[in-house]
Motif scaffolding. Structure first.
Motif: not given
Length: 344
Positions: A189, A192, A194, A201-205
């Motif tokens: 997590s 990233r 906007n 924002r929080t992104e899962d990858k």
């Protein structure tokens, strides 16, 4: 009469660009809500940011100097000098401007004890950088002292960004995975930005880590810039470091694998046969008629792990004998051994 932005920063109209930066630094630290708990500090902090946003931008400053706040906000003139269309409204985030100015994603680590604490007792609010030893123009760090443009909407020349230190994770693998090679899927997590390049924002990858045949413990796999992203940093690299899981059967020694073969004292003296398992689920029979001494080894060529630089070649499977001595002997056994074995 409109606002006197020079008075807000505590300077005069004769102030230079460096004077404006120094004044903002001093006032922003003095009225930051995390340090100043007096009523109205938040509003003053925002007003200070607005004043800096205007006076640090040459175009806005020119309109303000000639036409005042009314001209700046659409009620007076323009950069051409007549009835204007210049329409300014402060829409910046004072906290983001503060972080951008001081060149850090978390300036509180540098200037404040914590977000819930206050300014360190020994820090001088008139010259806070004296405590931390920062150099550069107007008290800014040297890497940020050049190219400081106006900050309205983060306008002007962008600040020099530094990359955060690598984020290192251990990645545990079995010998079977090193033997065959595999793909490991690791979920992370990260933050990233906007499209506005300010909010995040929080992104899962899912990162796919390819484990190649024969890779050694300590091998590093780097995923560039997969750390958290903020307006003021270059994301850190994410680094996985290979670690061998403890194997129930073997020990690893580079590309060789070591199999401990336990034999009883009788077999050690009289000869023995042991069945040795391989990593690809076969069994190899090893027979010896020699006396097995503790620590004696037999090497089976080409049955170890693939070589990292030549996966078609393999290390060895080393059989390391361990002699199990009996816990006790009967009287008759002692007598028999005494008669059979030569004296030392």
């Amino acid at each position: 009469m409109g606002k006197d932005y020079y008075a807000v920063l505590g300077i005069t109209k004769a102030a230079t660009e460096d004077d404006i930066k120094k004044a903002y630094r001093k006032q922003a630290l003095r009225f930051h809500p995390d340090k100043n708990k007096s009523p109205g500090a938040e509003d003053t902090f925002k007003e200070i940011a607005e004043a800096y946003d205007i006076l640090s931008d040459p175009k806005k400053k020119d309109v303000y100097d000639r036409f005042g706040e009314e001209g700046l906000k659409g009620g007076g003139g323009s950069t051409g000098g007549g009835p204007g269309t210049f329409n300014y409204t402060f829409q910046g985030d004072p906290h983001a401007i503060f972080a951008e100015f001081f060149g850090g994603r978390n300036p509180f680590d540098q200037f404040f004890g914590s977000r819930n604490g206050g300014l360190h007792e020994e820090m001088n609010t008139d010259d806070p950088f004296a405590h931390v030893g920062m150099g550069g123009l107007g008290g800014l760090p040297r890497s940020f002292s050049s190219g400081m443009g106006g900050m309205g909407g983060y306008g002007g020349t962008s600040l020099t960004k530094r990359q955060d230190p690598p984020i290192v994770h251990d990645l545990h693998v079995t010998l079977e995975e090193v033997f065959s090679g595999c793909i490991k899927k690791m979920k992370i997590s990260h933050q990233r930005l906007n499209p506005d390049r300010r909010t995040g924002r929080t992104e899962d990858k899912i990162l796919e880590v390819e484990i190649k045949k024969g890779w050694k413990e300590g091998t590093k796999i780097t995923f560039p810039k997969e750390g958290d992203e903020t307006p003021t940093n270059i994301p850190a690299d994410v680094v996985f470091v290979l670690k061998d899981k403890t194997h129930p059967v073997y020990r690893r020694d580079g590309a060789d694998i070591i199999y401990p073969a336990k034999v009883c004292l009788r077999d050690a003296l009289c000869g023995c046969t042991v069945s040795v398992p391989t990593l690809d689920s076969r069994t190899i029979t090893v027979t010896t008629r020699d006396i097995v001494r503790p620590g004696m080894k037999r090497r089976i060529t080409g049955e170890g792990l693939p070589l990292p630089k030549s996966p078609g070649c393999r290390g060895d499977l080393v059989v390391e004998f361990e002699v199990k001595f009996p816990e006790r002997l009967s009287t008759s056994a002692r007598e028999t051994i005494s008669q059979v074995l030569p004296p030392s």
